[in-house]
Scaffold this active site. Structure first.
Site, PDB file in Angstrom:
ATOM      1  N   ASP A 177     -10.916  48.628  -8.179  1.00 18.96           N
ATOM      2  CA  ASP A 177     -10.251  49.719  -7.476  1.00 18.96           C
ATOM      3  C   ASP A 177     -10.558  51.026  -8.195  1.00 18.96           C
ATOM      4  OD1 ASP A 177      -9.058  48.240  -5.511  1.00 18.96           O
ATOM      5  OD2 ASP A 177      -7.070  48.208  -6.414  1.00 18.96           O
ATOM      6  N   GLU A 221     -10.317  52.026  -1.192  1.00 21.07           N
ATOM      7  CA  GLU A 221     -11.117  52.231  -2.404  1.00 21.07           C
ATOM      8  C   GLU A 221     -11.349  50.939  -3.164  1.00 21.07           C
ATOM      9  OE1 GLU A 221      -6.796  53.009  -3.648  1.00 21.07           O
ATOM     10  OE2 GLU A 221      -8.033  53.138  -1.849  1.00 21.07           O
TER      11      GLU A 221
END
Length: 303
Positions: A177, A221
């Site tokens: 992430d 993301e």
């Protein structure tokens, strides 16, 4: 009086056709799945033997009812002669609706049917391949980052776990992430966020992965990288190299360097993992460990 615009259009069309033919020359022969769950899937037929069947280690994995573990082979030589051979399958291999006895050469457009699966043969350099490549790309890649999408990744993950269960070969999954991505969007705007996602994906595809690795945008993301034939130690080293690459890369947008780092988790296939979901959960828990530890770091799953 001549129509200059028409002349330009004709020249553009000829140039486009010539460009397509040149691009097609580099494409190997392939099998195109027609219909069913795998509709549009493309399997390359390279020089040597290509095996198709239910076994996940087959080059053409077809895990469906009515298909034998090793159902048929396709053998291609340097002179582009391609031979189809049934491997004594339970339900037979059909070539253009005729049951195949032994082996037979393949030509453009031949249809191979096994169980409920139909595959169309396209020879090396066939321009028709480009159309299907584009459709396959559109269906399986994320439009923004050009990485594989979640659906493609989930299918690949399940198949690679099956391979490891069958063969004992190592398999590692990396999940990462981007840190504080919402804050980056809030401070610099969503266009800046999109720039970071695209640029990060580009450098990973070009500099961070090897041939055969699979990088996908899982959502937002969050990204995943599947590393076949890679043990946990090797996977950790690759993940740490990616972390440093992201941290040190100059993400310059609108004249400003954007702060970009990643929290990364790593897990490998081992006893106790029955499917792709099990492996994903382990790598995902390692991501949270990296976040809890202060972010911008790599951790691996510990049972």
């Amino acid at each position: 009086m001549s129509d200059d615009n028409a002349t330009v259009v004709i020249r553009d069309i000829k140039a486009a056709l010539a460009s397509s033919e040149k691009e097609a020359e580099s494409k190997p022969a392939c099998l195109l799945v027609v219909g069913g769950d795998l509709n549009g899937s493309i399997f390359n037929v390279l020089v040597g033997e290509t095996v198709a069947g239910r076994n996940p280690d087959c080059q053409v994995p077809l895990d469906f009812q009515g298909i034998s573990r090793k159902h048929f082979t396709i053998t291609a030589d340097e002179s582009d002669v391609v031979i189809l051979k049934d491997l004594g399958s339970s339900n037979g291999t059909y070539l253009n609706n005729q049951k195949l006895e032994g082996s037979a050469p393949l030509k453009r457009g031949d249809m191979i049917k096994v169980g409920a699966i139909a595959l169309k043969f396209l020879p090396k350099g066939d321009p028709e391949r480009l159309t299907y490549d584009k459709l396959h790309e559109d269906a399986n890649t994320d439009g923004l980052t050009k990485c594989y999408n979640k659906r493609y990744f989930n299918d690949a993950l399940e198949n690679e776990v099956k391979k490891s269960k069958l063969t004992g070969k190592p398999l590692t999954l990396i999940i990462f992430d981007l840190d504080h991505f919402k804050k980056l969007n809030d401070n610099f705007g969503h266009d800046a966020g999109d720039f970071v996602l695209k640029e990060k994906s580009r450098i990973i595809r070009e500099q961070g992965i090897r041939q055969g690795d699979i990088v996908a945008r899982y959502g937002g993301e969050e990204f995943c990288i599947l590393l076949p034939n890679t043990n946990l130690k090797q996977g950790f080293e690759i993940a740490e190299r990616l972390r440093k690459m992201i941290e040190t890369h100059q993400f310059i947008y609108d004249g400003k360097r954007l702060p970009v780092t990643a929290s990364i988790g790593v897990a490998d296939y081992r006893q106790g993992i029955n499917n792709g979901t099990d492996l994903f959960k382990r790598a995902d828990s390692a991501v949270y460990k990296s976040k809890e530890g202060g972010r911008n770091q790599v951790n691996f799953f510990k049972a």
